[in-house]
Write a protein that holds these residues in place. Structure first.
Motif: not given
Length: 1002
Positions: A415-423, A386-393
């Motif tokens: 603004d992390p809320s604008l980000l997606g899941e990332g890689t 269980k690793l961080m996604n882009l918003r959590e990162f």
């Protein structure tokens, strides 16, 4: 046909309804209820008694009276059996067989009793009915040897319409619809389904399905009835081996037998499975069992990819591959696992870790078959980190910048809320991996010669990209009876495998790199090149996808395994067998590392290497077997033999760097100054003599004695020979007169006891002598002694005592086996621990290796329970296998009371500690005691000497505390210069033992 025939099938349908229960408790209840119900049906005819007194009545009335008084029911054709014939019968408390013999005395009517069902038919011919009916099928059911099967049931599938075969195996079934399927079944034979396509005559051959104590199993240098064995062994059937798709037969043994532990050593496709029979019996020598395929022993050692020239690929050479993965499991017809010393002592120096006897398919006379078997499956990761996604990162990076002096927040994370899941790097490296198996087999022959030919293909992709395994194999087994006194034959197997070794069993491998890579980095840049982390504070790492696909590590293996034999019948009971077998293998390793640049990560020099390995093994053995009886109560089987074997290997390798481009992979095209050549060879030989005597009195009392002498070149002239005796006895209590009354329930009860010694010599050649190593000097290349010699090194010895109990109920419908054992291994083969002043420490290029010696003692003791049952047979089959194993392993000593052995998983990562009085391989590491709650908790915890604490209101550097959220209450309370490293959790170093009992239900 009477309505009673329908009664049988309605009862079967009722039993099938129990399949709806899925819980373990109900499953076990159904197992035993079904077994006892079905088994009781088989024994009912042996205990039910009748009293009749009927005069001048019809047979029909007599049969109805029997059905009213008992649980029997009759099947017959009224055209064939004259049930209106008038008879008189008077019996008093007699068995059903006696009643029927009197009822049909002087007639041509025969009867067959199966469970509570009694079939009546004519003796001389099949039932004769008008030939004008359409879709009438006549035929005959016989065994492979041509003997008629009397009383076999022939049923139209999906209906209650059927009949039974008469005294010569013939049947006559009217009103068979088009495109019907006929089901043939009989006790002790495999059920058979045959498609009806309008043929008027149908001849069917049914195969025997031998079960229980009459089953013939393989033992060392021969075969015996299972019921005659006194040693501890377990059988794994062909259907069990084929129960799953696996690359090797060692994987097929996982969870299949009590006392046998199979552990997958790597997730690499085609990798090895480490097998332990009754625990680990040695420390440094090879602990794998001996595998014998059609009489040819093969190496069971787990080879390392490092040994074939792949360097640090697969975890610094830790990835192991198995010699067994080149064997096609579909060719196997049976596996016998010999566990105790009385069973394995006939293999002497190679039987300390158990013996696995493998028999491959052979042809049968007058039984030509052509079969295809295909399987397809997929593999997936069950759990992921269980690793961080882009918003959590982004939130973590913002917190990190707020906690760190001089660190500038990243504007793209405002603004992390604008980000997606990332890689999701785990999704990128893991995949749904297919695996498939295809096998074609042709068997058959005549009474003079039989053959079995097969070809197979297996392919398995790894769940991590860049890894896969494939195998192509061919087998030819031929047996020929050239004379009445001479039989010859051969078993040959040719296979080729190819492994693409994934870089995930190591520090810095694909999996670890993917777990550390951040979700803000894409897999590729816009120009198609591999991306990596860049920018302030970014930790640049190798792109795991690039690492998986650009680097290449490949291993190919070609193997020829087989033997030639001749059996000569000298006189009645005396047979001489001579056999020559061999194992020839070629293993080639290839590795290529390209130049690359991924951000700040770069490699400016590519490299390529190849290594060619060749190994040879041959064995020549001769033995006499004599079977004879005295006074029809004393049965002897004596065997005496001799064998000689030799093995050798050699390799040559080449490596170079700075190849012109990454498209050129040949080491010979690299920089000539960087080229290096390596080579090596080794050999060994063994000579053996052995004997075995089996004695059987009244088929109730059994004695077995074996003795083997082995001489191996692995040991010096002072201790080259070793001797391994064993003895075992058993008492078949069920054969005693006082057991007659319970025979319908208990058909086999046997007590076994055995003792024996076996050995281990798997340390390689010339470990008793001193070898030379190169030594560069100012005067040029020189040589030096690389290790201390020990000409007194000797065999590792394992002594084992076994007590066993075999129980079979209801004609072997339920089999229970219980074994208790104690095994002591002593004089273990290990390198001695010498003081540093003897030159055994320091620079490996100059130090002296310590000599190999014999010291230490290991104890294994345990309990094994196996329960198998045939719950239902016939059209619906249900079998259950349960096993429960306990093993307690303990290192008694290793020379000194305070000595310890350490185990490392990767380079310097300490994982296990082994010490006297404790089990082998105790896991050693940190146990979490809790989470620090506040500053006072940290101040009150133990600290290293010189640790200082200040109360100034300064911030703690996040470089020393990995999780700012875990200790957010301490943000302004700890000086960054005195912040404790990794103190988000309380930990303590200690060792622990994993529980050893295991339970399996299939």
């Amino acid at each position: 046909m009477r309505k009673n025939f329908e009664k049988n099938f309605s009862a079967r349908d009722l039993r099938q309804g129990f399949k709806k229960f899925r819980t373990l408790g109900l499953t076990l209840l159904i197992v035993f209820c079904g077994v006892f119900y079905s088994a009781a049906a088989e024994t009912y005819s042996q205990v039910a008694r009748l009293t009749l007194n009927q005069k001048n009545t019809t047979i029909r009335n007599v049969l109805n009276t029997i059905e009213d008084q008992t649980e029997f029911y009759f099947m017959y054709n009224g055209v064939v059996v004259d049930v209106d014939r008038v008879v008189s019968i008077e019996v008093n408390n007699e068995l059903i067989t006696s009643v029927l013999n009197k009822l049909f005395a002087g007639t041509d009517i025969a009867y067959i009793i199966k469970d509570r069902q009694i079939a009546l038919t004519k003796i001389n011919s099949p039932s004769e009915t008008p030939a004008t009916q359409q879709s009438r099928v006549r035929g005959k059911v016989s065994t492979p040897g041509g003997e008629p099967v009397i009383g076999a049931t022939v049923v139209i599938k999906g209906t209650t319409t059927g009949t039974t075969t008469n005294i010569d195996g013939s049947f006559d079934l009217p009103n068979v619809p088009a495109n019907a399927t006929l089901v043939f079944s009989f006790v002790g034979m495999k059920s058979l389904e045959v498609a009806y396509k309008g043929q008027a005559s149908l001849n069917v051959v049914m195969e025997e399905q031998t079960i229980g104590i009459e089953e013939v199993v393989a033992v060392g240098y021969g075969n015996m009835k299972k019921g005659d064995l006194s040693g501890a062994s377990v059988s794994v059937s062909e259907n069990t081996v084929k129960g799953s798709i696996s690359s090797g037969l060692d994987q097929a043994l996982q969870g299949r037998a009590a006392g046998v532990t199979a552990v997958q050593t790597s997730g690499q496709p085609g990798s090895s499975t480490s097998i332990r029979i009754r625990g680990t019996s040695t420390l440094n020598a090879d602990a794998e069992p001996l595998y014998v395929i059609d009489g040819v022993p093969i190496s069971s050692s787990l080879g390392s990819v490092y040994d074939v020239g792949l360097g640090a690929a697969g975890g610094g050479g830790k990835t192991a591959f198995s010699a067994l993965s080149s064997i096609n499991p579909s060719d196997i017809i049976s596996i016998e696992i010999l566990k105790d010393a009385s069973a394995t002592a006939i293999y002497g120096s190679r039987g300390a870790n158990g013996v696995v006897l493998i028999t491959t398919r052979r042809g049968k006379a007058n039984e030509a078959k052509f079969t295809y078997e295909g399987m397809y499956g997929v593999q997936q990761q069950v759990e992921r980190l269980k690793l961080m996604n882009l918003r959590e990162f982004a939130e973590y990076q913002n917190d990190l910048a707020a906690e760190t002096n001089g660190r500038v927040p990243r504007p793209e994370f405002a603004d992390p809320s604008l980000l997606g899941e990332g890689t999701n790097w785990q999704n990128e490296i893991f995949r749904t991996a297919p695996m498939q198996s295809h096998n074609i087999t042709a068997t058959g022959g005549s009474n003079v010669a039989q053959y079995a030919l097969s070809g197979g293909y297996f392919q398995q992709d790894g769940t991590v990209i860049g890894s896969d395994f494939s195998r192509v194999s061919f087998r030819a087994n031929v047996d020929s009876e050239m004379k009445s006194w001479l039989k010859v034959g051969t078993s040959l197997m040719l296979s080729k495998t190819e492994d693409h070794i994934g870089l995930f069993d190591q520090t810095g491998g694909i999996i670890q790199t993917a777990a550390k890579q951040t979700p803000d980095v894409p897999v590729r840049n816009f120009d198609g090149t591999y991306a990596t982390a860049v920018g302030e504070g970014a930790v640049s790492r190798v792109n795991p996808i690039a690492k998986a696909l650009d680097e290449e590590n490949r291993m190919t293996r070609t193997r020829l395994l087989g033997n030639l034999y001749a059996d000569v019948s000298i006189i009645k009971g005396l047979t001489f067998r001579t056999e020559f077998g061999g194992d020839l293998g070629f293993t080639n390793g290839y590795s290529f590392q390209p130049t690359y640049q991924y951000g700040s990560q770069r490699n400016d020099q590519n490299s390529a290497s190849k290594r060619y390995n060749q190994n040879q093994f041959w064995q020549f053995k001769n033995y006499l077997t004599y079977n004879f009886n005295l006074a029809d109560i004393h049965h002897f089987t004596a065997m005496v033999g001799q064998e000689a074997s030799e093995w050798k290997y050699e390799y040559m390798s080449g490596v170079s760097k700075s190849l012109p481009t990454n498209d050129i992979h040949e080491p010979g095209l690299g920089d000539i100054k960087s080229m290096a050549v390596g080579s090596g060879r080794g050999s060994g030989a063994m000579n053996s003599y052995y004997t075995r005597v089996n004695y059987n009195l009244h088929d109730k009392y059994y004695l077995t004695f074996t003795y083997r002498a082995d001489g191996s070149s692995n040991f010096g002239p002072n201790n080259r020979w070793a001797y391994f005796p064993s003895a075992a006895g058993s008492w078949r209590i069920s054969g005693e007169p006082f057991m007659e009354s319970v025979k319908p329930v208990i058909n086999n009860l046997k007590l076994r006891i055995g003792w024996g010694q076996t050995g281990n010599q798997n340390i390689g050649g010339y470990r008793w002598g001193s070898a030379l190593a190169k030594l560069p000097t100012n005067l040029g290349e020189g040589f030096r002694v690389s290790n201390f010699a020990n000409p007194n090194i000797k065999w590792e010895t394992s002594e084992q005592t076994n007590l066993g109990l075999d129980l079979s109920f209801f004609n072997s419908r339920i089999d229970l086996t219980v074994d208790a054992y104690r095994k002591i291994s002593k004089d273990m083969l290990m390198q001695m621990q010498l003081p540093s002043y003897m030159g055994t420490s320091g620079n490996p290029a100059f130090n002296m290796k310590a000599p190999w010696g014999n010291f230490g003692e290991i104890e294994n003791k345990g309990l094994e329970i196996s329960l198998s049952s045939q719950n239902f047979t016939g059209l619906f089959e249900w079998n259950t296998d349960l096993s429960l194993t306990f093993n307690r392993n303990k290192l008694i000593n290793i020379g000194t009371s305070d000595a310890k052995l350490y185990g490392y998983a990767q380079w310097f990562d300490l994982v296990t500690v082994t010490e006297a009085g404790q089990p082998i391989g105790n896991f050693f590491g940190y146990q979490v005691e809790g989470i620090y709650q506040d500053m006072q908790d940290i101040l009150d915890s133990p600290k290293p000497a010189g640790y200082k604490v200040t109360t100034t209101e300064t911030r703690c550097s996040t470089a020393t505390i990995p999780s700012s959220r875990a200790i957010s209450s301490l943000r302004t309370s700890v000086d960054p210069m005195v912040c404790p490293m990794e103190l988000s959790m309380k930990t303590t170093a200690r060792s622990w033992v994993l529980p050893s009992p295991s339970f399996r239900m299939a």
